[in-house]
Write an enzyme that holds these catalytic residues in place. Structure first.
Site, PDB file in Angstrom:
ATOM      1  N   GLY A   1      44.916 -27.838 -46.289  1.00 26.68           N
ATOM      2  CA  GLY A   1      45.125 -28.377 -44.950  1.00 26.68           C
ATOM      3  C   GLY A   1      43.924 -28.252 -44.033  1.00 26.68           C
ATOM      4  O   GLY A   1      43.946 -28.766 -42.914  1.00 26.68           O
ATOM      5  N   TYR A   2      42.859 -27.575 -44.464  1.00 28.07           N
ATOM      6  CA  TYR A   2      41.681 -27.430 -43.616  1.00 28.07           C
ATOM      7  C   TYR A   2      40.831 -28.689 -43.698  1.00 28.07           C
ATOM      8  O   TYR A   2      40.238 -28.999 -44.735  1.00 28.07           O
ATOM      9  CB  TYR A   2      40.837 -26.225 -44.043  1.00 28.07           C
ATOM     10  CG  TYR A   2      41.496 -24.876 -43.866  1.00 28.07           C
ATOM     11  CD1 TYR A   2      42.661 -24.714 -43.106  1.00 28.07           C
ATOM     12  CD2 TYR A   2      40.954 -23.746 -44.462  1.00 28.07           C
ATOM     13  CE1 TYR A   2      43.251 -23.479 -42.955  1.00 28.07           C
ATOM     14  CE2 TYR A   2      41.540 -22.496 -44.317  1.00 28.07           C
ATOM     15  CZ  TYR A   2      42.698 -22.371 -43.560  1.00 28.07           C
ATOM     16  OH  TYR A   2      43.292 -21.133 -43.413  1.00 28.07           O
ATOM     17  N   GLN A   3      40.778 -29.386 -42.579  1.00 24.41           N
ATOM     18  CA  GLN A   3      39.967 -30.605 -42.460  1.00 24.41           C
ATOM     19  C   GLN A   3      40.238 -31.575 -43.617  1.00 24.41           C
ATOM     20  O   GLN A   3      39.330 -32.091 -44.260  1.00 24.41           O
ATOM     21  CB  GLN A   3      38.476 -30.260 -42.367  1.00 24.41           C
ATOM     22  CG  GLN A   3      38.087 -29.476 -41.120  1.00 24.41           C
ATOM     23  CD  GLN A   3      38.398 -30.171 -39.812  1.00 24.41           C
ATOM     24  OE1 GLN A   3      39.517 -30.081 -39.299  1.00 24.41           O
ATOM     25  NE2 GLN A   3      37.428 -30.891 -39.260  1.00 24.41           N
TER      26      GLN A   3
END
Length: 346
Positions: A60-62
């Site tokens: 879900g990070y970037q």
């Protein structure tokens, strides 16, 4: 750098885990303060050169670009077997639920996507990012056990949960022959110590590794009040976590600064030295070389018992914030939710 076994696993991890939320295409995600590829790889290489072998990212990070950068750095600068890679999967989406995508299939799909992003053959530690109240826990544990048995994941961890949830999950895993969670990644630092009530004692009793995030309270514990950073100015979630406790936290921050001056070290070193007395391997975000240097140096700083008592003395209870506040349910609802998640297995 010092190293330690990660709970009930065979993973040998550095006492500092590099948090990789700050890596990722700043134009491809919810944050604008993250580092693009070249700068991200430089910080990761600095960490590797300093002895850090434990890296925490998430799909879900970037939009997965953090995973991509971490994987590329490991392929270019490290031997795969010498590095421990942790990444996280999200709960099922409403669309997946509507289309009858099971919890097991959801995990298989996310593992495959993360492996593609990372460009690696396996994930060392696969973390349940936040409790999925719309998916039976039995299905989650079965799916995680399947990807371990397939060799795509070595161990599993959990993040953003309550102690009762972790205890019940591992009890169900033991009853059903599933793999257990070996680590917990919760919100814990010198100005937010609510994990000490139940989670830390549970982990000590069951030898579950503690790898807390927000180790420096989004930078608050690394600088005197008034000093700004790009993240502090732009990260809404970071502001949310501490916006109601500024006056309560200030006295502790002042004491960190005082001890840092006494020892002629940075506030980062004092804050992390305290945390290293409490947990297995704190997750420390880094977007600059000096962030890495300060975290690594903290391993060698040993605070006295009086120092620790002095830092802890002003603390007062804090309300839950962020994901945990959203997930909070009453004690009377626990059994009902538990039965829903486990299909009444136990």
């Amino acid at each position: 750098m010092d190293y330690v076994k990660l709970g009930n696993s065979n993973l040998n991890v550095s006492r500092i885990c590099m948090g990789c939320m700050g890596f990722g295409d700043p134009e491809n995600g919810m944050h604008t303060w993250t580092l693009p590829e070249k700068e991200s790889l430089g910080v990761i290489k600095n960490g590797l050169d300093s002895g850090i072998n434990f890296f925490d990212t998430a799909i879900g990070y970037q939009n997965g670009t953090s995973e991509q950068y971490v994987g590329k750095a490991i392929r270019e600068y490290a031997s795969r077997d010498d590095v421990v890679v942790a990444t996280k999967f999200l709960p099922r989406t409403e669309e997946e639920i509507k289309n009858n995508v099971s919890g097991q299939m959801h995990i298989h799909n996310f593992v495959e996507k993360s492996l593609e992003n990372l460009g690696l053959d396996y994930i060392d530690l696969y973390i349940y990012h936040m409790w999925d109240y719309n998916t039976p826990l039995y299905d989650i544990l079965e799916g995680l056990t399947e990807v371990i048995d397939e060799g795509k994941v070595k161990y599993i961890g959990i993040s953003n949960c309550f102690a009762w949830q972790l205890a019940k999950a591992n009890a169900l895993a033991e009853a059903e022959g599933f793999h257990k969670f070996v680590s917990i990644q919760g919100h814990y630092n010198l100005i937010f110590r609510e994990e000490e009530r139940e989670m830390i004692p549970l982990c000590a009793a069951d030898h579950i590794a503690t790898t807390p995030y927000s180790s420096l309270a989004s930078g608050r514990l690394s600088r005197i009040p008034g000093e700004d950073s790009k993240r502090l100015n732009e990260d809404f979630y970071a502001k949310l976590k501490y916006q109601n406790t500024e006056s309560q936290d200030l006295e502790i921050i002042k004491r960190v600064d005082e001890l840092a001056k006494n020892y002629d070290v940075s506030m980062t070193e004092v804050s992390l030295s305290w945390l290293l007395e409490k947990v297995t391997s704190p997750i420390v975000g880094a977007t600059k070389a000096h962030h890495v240097d300060g975290a690594v140096s903290a391993v060698d700083l040993k605070l006295t018992g009086d120092d620790i008592e002095y830092l802890e003395e002003p603390y007062v209870a804090h309300d839950l914030v962020g994901v945990m506040a959203d997930n909070k349910i009453s004690a009377s609802d626990n059994e009902k939710v538990w039965q829903k998640h486990t299909k009444d297995k136990i």
